[in-house]
Design an enzyme around this catalytic site. Structure first.
Site, PDB file in Angstrom:
ATOM      1  N   CYS A   1       7.877   4.624   9.871  1.00  0.00           N
ATOM      2  CA  CYS A   1       7.715   4.342   8.351  1.00  0.00           C
ATOM      3  C   CYS A   1       8.424   3.078   7.959  1.00  0.00           C
ATOM      4  O   CYS A   1       8.118   2.200   7.229  1.00  0.00           O
ATOM      5  CB  CYS A   1       8.659   5.706   7.609  1.00  0.00           C
ATOM      6  SG  CYS A   1       8.592   5.295   5.797  1.00  0.00           S
TER       7      CYS A   1
ATOM      8  N   CYS B   1       5.046   3.028   6.371  1.00  0.00           N
ATOM      9  CA  CYS B   1       4.982   3.168   4.815  1.00  0.00           C
ATOM     10  C   CYS B   1       5.525   1.753   4.086  1.00  0.00           C
ATOM     11  O   CYS B   1       4.960   1.276   3.318  1.00  0.00           O
ATOM     12  CB  CYS B   1       5.842   4.331   4.461  1.00  0.00           C
ATOM     13  SG  CYS B   1       5.571   5.659   5.659  1.00  0.00           S
TER      14      CYS B   1
ATOM     15  N   LYS C   1       3.939  -1.618   4.720  1.00  0.00           N
ATOM     16  CA  LYS C   1       2.640  -1.271   4.408  1.00  0.00           C
ATOM     17  C   LYS C   1       2.477  -1.383   2.896  1.00  0.00           C
ATOM     18  O   LYS C   1       1.436  -2.281   2.286  1.00  0.00           O
ATOM     19  CB  LYS C   1       1.807   0.042   4.900  1.00  0.00           C
ATOM     20  CG  LYS C   1       0.498   0.298   4.264  1.00  0.00           C
ATOM     21  CD  LYS C   1       0.286   1.680   4.605  1.00  0.00           C
ATOM     22  CE  LYS C   1       1.027   2.662   3.448  1.00  0.00           C
ATOM     23  NZ  LYS C   1       0.919   4.135   3.861  1.00  0.00           N
TER      24      LYS C   1
ATOM     25  N   TYR D   1      -6.682   7.465   6.673  1.00  0.00           N
ATOM     26  CA  TYR D   1      -5.962   6.658   5.590  1.00  0.00           C
ATOM     27  C   TYR D   1      -5.376   5.319   5.765  1.00  0.00           C
ATOM     28  O   TYR D   1      -5.449   4.182   5.365  1.00  0.00           O
ATOM     29  CB  TYR D   1      -4.855   7.364   4.844  1.00  0.00           C
ATOM     30  CG  TYR D   1      -3.655   7.654   5.516  1.00  0.00           C
ATOM     31  CD1 TYR D   1      -2.790   7.194   5.521  1.00  0.00           C
ATOM     32  CD2 TYR D   1      -3.707   8.759   6.600  1.00  0.00           C
ATOM     33  CE1 TYR D   1      -1.497   7.080   6.121  1.00  0.00           C
ATOM     34  CE2 TYR D   1      -2.465   8.889   7.187  1.00  0.00           C
ATOM     35  CZ  TYR D   1      -1.373   8.187   7.005  1.00  0.00           C
ATOM     36  OH  TYR D   1      -0.265   8.299   7.793  1.00  0.00           O
TER      37      TYR D   1
ATOM     38  N   GLU E   1      -6.859   1.846   4.092  1.00  0.00           N
ATOM     39  CA  GLU E   1      -5.469   1.214   3.323  1.00  0.00           C
ATOM     40  C   GLU E   1      -5.577  -0.244   4.163  1.00  0.00           C
ATOM     41  O   GLU E   1      -5.248  -1.227   3.365  1.00  0.00           O
ATOM     42  CB  GLU E   1      -4.099   1.900   3.970  1.00  0.00           C
ATOM     43  CG  GLU E   1      -3.909   2.959   2.974  1.00  0.00           C
ATOM     44  CD  GLU E   1      -2.800   3.668   3.134  1.00  0.00           C
ATOM     45  OE1 GLU E   1      -2.188   4.418   2.538  1.00  0.00           O
ATOM     46  OE2 GLU E   1      -2.129   3.565   4.394  1.00  0.00           O
TER      47      GLU E   1
ATOM     48  N   HIS F   1      -0.852   9.360 -24.894  1.00  0.00           N
ATOM     49  CA  HIS F   1      -2.138   8.444 -25.284  1.00  0.00           C
ATOM     50  C   HIS F   1      -1.541   7.141 -25.585  1.00  0.00           C
ATOM     51  O   HIS F   1      -0.541   6.860 -26.136  1.00  0.00           O
ATOM     52  CB  HIS F   1      -2.647   9.076 -26.401  1.00  0.00           C
ATOM     53  CG  HIS F   1      -4.043   8.302 -26.780  1.00  0.00           C
ATOM     54  ND1 HIS F   1      -5.242   8.279 -25.994  1.00  0.00           N
ATOM     55  CD2 HIS F   1      -4.392   7.401 -27.776  1.00  0.00           C
ATOM     56  CE1 HIS F   1      -6.145   7.471 -26.690  1.00  0.00           C
ATOM     57  NE2 HIS F   1      -5.574   7.140 -27.571  1.00  0.00           N
TER      58      HIS F   1
ATOM     59  N   GLU G   1      -3.706  11.370 -19.173  1.00  0.00           N
ATOM     60  CA  GLU G   1      -3.798  12.481 -20.201  1.00  0.00           C
ATOM     61  C   GLU G   1      -5.167  12.972 -19.904  1.00  0.00           C
ATOM     62  O   GLU G   1      -5.269  14.254 -20.385  1.00  0.00           O
ATOM     63  CB  GLU G   1      -4.080  11.939 -21.521  1.00  0.00           C
ATOM     64  CG  GLU G   1      -5.196  10.953 -21.766  1.00  0.00           C
ATOM     65  CD  GLU G   1      -5.026  10.101 -23.145  1.00  0.00           C
ATOM     66  OE1 GLU G   1      -4.991  11.028 -24.330  1.00  0.00           O
ATOM     67  OE2 GLU G   1      -5.044   8.875 -23.326  1.00  0.00           O
TER      68      GLU G   1
END
Length: 478
Positions: free
Chosen positions: A53, A58, A61, A200, A204, A467, A472
Site C-alpha cells: 500500500c 494505494c 497510486k 481495478y 486505474e 444542495h 443529494e
C-alpha cells in the site's frame, strides 16, 4: 532507530511475533505492544516498511490519480473563463520525472514515520526475511545471508501478496512487460502503453496514463471491465473510457510479445496486426507471498487452491497459535481490511475481557476505484442480490446525470455520473449501493456507515438533501 541486530535478537521469546511489515502487520503489532504492553517483534524483508500500500500501491497510486485529476481540471479551465475557450485546450507539458522524484521522497518520509511508530510503541523491528522453524519459532535471514532464530508464543502471518505475471513459457516474451510494482519505477512518461487486465488496478493505471496524454491500450479477456463489480459500473466506466479515447481491446488474449528497436510488439488473438507500445503492463491479478515462509515446517497447515492460508472468522489458521491477516488470507484484499483485522486480532488476544470475541466482519466493506471518474461500491451487486433474494423481493433505484462542476463544459467533455441503490424486503433495507462519478470516492464513506448500521430506503429519504451536490441524488431517489 535502526532495526535490532542479530546479537540483540537471537534467542528472544516474544508474546507475539508478526511476519510482514505492511499495513496489517504494523497495525496488529502496534496495537498489541502499544495498547496492551505485550512483548512484540516484527520482521520485514524489504528495506522499506509499509508493504504494498505505502510503497507500490494505494498511496503512490493516489498521488498519480491526483496528478491526472489536475490535468483534467486544467482542461476544464477555459470553460470557466481561464484562457481562450475557442482555442484547443493546451495544458503545460507534464514532467513525469519531476513528479516521480517528489512522489518517491514522500513515500520515503512515510517509511520513516512507520519506523518511528514502531519505536514509539516498543515493537522490536527485525529487518530480514522470516520463515517458520516451528509454530513457535521463526528464522530471520538477512540480505547478507546471515540468520538467527527467535521464539514466540503466538505468530501472525501478514506477508501480503505480489502481482502475477505470465511466464515466457505460457506467453513468449511476457517478461518484457512490467507489473503494477514496475509502474512506479518508470522514469519518463511513455508515449504508448498497453495495460493487460480488466480489474481495478488495470483501469486505474490505464486511466492515469490516458489522462496524462499517453496513447493507452487496455486489453481485456471478456467484453467488460471490472467484472466483479455491479454491471452498471462496468457499463458506465467502459463506455466513458472508450469515449475519451482509451483503446479497449475486448475478448482479447495476448499470444506473444516481441522486443524491437522501436518498442514492444504485442500480438493478440483478436487481431492479425500487433499493437506496438513502449511499455506493456500486466495487471492480471495477485497471489500470496507464501512460497518462502517455511510452511512445510507447519504440518498440515491448510492452504486454498490459490495458495492463500485459510483462516477462520477470528483470523485463526488451523495451526494453534498461528494467525493470518491481510491479503495472504485471501479475503477482501484491501488495506483498511488488513488494518482492521490486525487490530481486532490484538484486541482479542491481549485486550480486556470486552474484546474476547472481537473480530472483523467482512460484510458490507466499502471499496472505491480510482478510475476516471471514480467509483464507490458497498454491499451486493444486483446479480448477487437477485440470486440471494429473488428479483421480486428487490426494488432497484437508478439515476444518471452530469455533475454540476461540468455545467460550463460542452456536452462532449462532461463526465458521467450514475447511482444505483439496491433495496430488499418490505422495509427496503439497502443491501447494495453503487456510484460512479466525480467525488464518489469521498462520498461513499458516510453512506458506508449508514449501510453498515442497516439503513433502509426510508432512512435515506428522511435525510434532508444537501444542495447543490451530487450526493443529494442518493437521498431523493424515486
Amino acid at each position: 532507530m535502526p532495526p535490532i541486530t542479530k546479537d540483540e535478537a537471537e534467542g528472544t521469546e516474544y508474546d507475539l511475533f508478526v511476519i510482514g511489515g505492511g499495513s496489517g502487520g504494523l497495525a496488529c503489532a502496534r496495537r498489541a505492544s502499544g495498547s496492551y504492553g505485550a512483548k512484540v517483534g516484527l520482521a520485514e524483508g524489504s528495506p522499506q516498511l509499509g508493504g504494498t500500500c505505502v510503497n507500490v500501491g494505494c498511496v503512490p497510486k493516489k498521488v498519480m490519480w491526483y496528478t491526472a485529476d489536475v490535468a483534467d481540471n486544467l482542461r476544464k479551465a477555459p470553460y470557466y473563463g481561464f484562457g481562450d475557450e475557442a482555442a484547443e485546450v493546451a495544458i503545460p507539458k507534464f514532467k513525469w520525472n519531476y513528479l516521480k522524484k517528489k512522489r518517491d521522497a514522500y513515500i520515503k518520509r512515510l517509511n520513516g514515520i512507520y519506523e518511528k511508530n514502531l519505536v514509539n510503541d516498543k515493537v522490536a523491528y527485525h529487518q530480514g526475511w522470516a520463515s517458520f522453524v516451528s509454530k513457535n519459532e521463526v528464522k530471520i535471514t538477512k540480505d547478507d545471508g546471515t540468520s538467527y532464530n527467535v521464539k514466540a508464543k503466538k505468530i501472525v502471518v501478514a506477508v501480503g501478496g505480489r502481482p502475477t505475471i505470465p511466464s515466457d513459457d505460457d506467453i513468449p516474451g511476457a517478461s518484457y512487460g512490467i507489473n503494477s510494482d514496475g509502474f512506479f519505477e518508470i522514469e519518463e512518461q511513455p508515449k504508448r502503453v498497453a495495460v493487460v487486465g480488466a480489474g481495478y488496478i488495470a483501469v486505474e493505471l490505464a486511466g492515469v496514463f490516458h489522462t496524462l496524454g499517453t496513447e493507452t491500450h487496455l486489453m481485456i479477456r471478456h467484453d467488460k471491465v471490472l467484472r466483479t463489480f455491479d454491471p452498471m459500473l462496468q457499463d458506465v466506466l467502459g463506455d466513458y473510457m472508450e469515449k475519451t479515447g482509451v483503446n479497449i481491446h475486448k475478448n482479447t488474449n495476448v499470444k506473444k510479445v516481441e522486443k524491437t528497436e522501436t518498442g514492444l510488439k504485442v500480438y493478440t488473438d483478436s487481431s492479425d496486426e500487433p499493437v506496438e507500445v513502449d511499455v506493456l503492463l500486466w495487471a492480471i491479478g495477485r497471489h500470496a507471498n507464501t512460497e518462502k515462509l517455511g510452511l512445510e515446517n507447519l504440518p498440515n497447515i491448510e492452504l486454498d487452491k490459490q495458495g492463500d492460508i485459510v483462516a477462520d472468522e477470528y483470523q485463526n489458521s488451523n495451526v494453534e497459535g498461528v494467525y493470518v491477516i491481510g491479503d495472504v488470507a485471501g479475503k477482501v484484499l484491501l488495506t483498511p481490511v488488513a488494518i482492521a483485522a490486525g487490530r481486532r486480532l490484538s484486541n482479542r488476544l491481549f485486550g480486556p475481557e470486552k474484546f474476547k470475541d472481537d473480530k472483523l466482519s467482512y460484510e458490507n466493506v466499502p471499496s472505491v476505484v480510482f478510475s476516471h471518474p471514480t467509483i464507490g461500491s458497498i454491499g451486493m451487486t444486483q446479480p448477487e442480490a437477485e440470486e440471494k433474494f429473488g428479483k421480486d423481493d428487490l426494488k432497484i433505484y437508478n439515476t444518471s446525470f452530469k455533475a454540476m462542476s461540468f455545467a460550463m463544459l460542452e456536452e462532449k467533455d462532461k463526465q458521467p455520473t450514475s447511482y444505483k441503490l439496491i433495496c430488499q424486503g418490505e422495509n427496503q433495507k439497502v443491501v447494495g449501493l453503487h456510484i460512479i462519478g466525480e467525488g464518489s470516492d469521498e462520498m461513499l464513506q458516510g453512506f458506508g456507515v449508514a449501510i453498515k448500521m442497516g439503513a433502509t430506503k426510508d432512512d435515506f429519504d428522511s435525510c434532508v438533501a444537501i444542495h447543490p451536490t451530487s450526493a443529494e441524488e442518493l437521498v431523493t431517489l424515486r
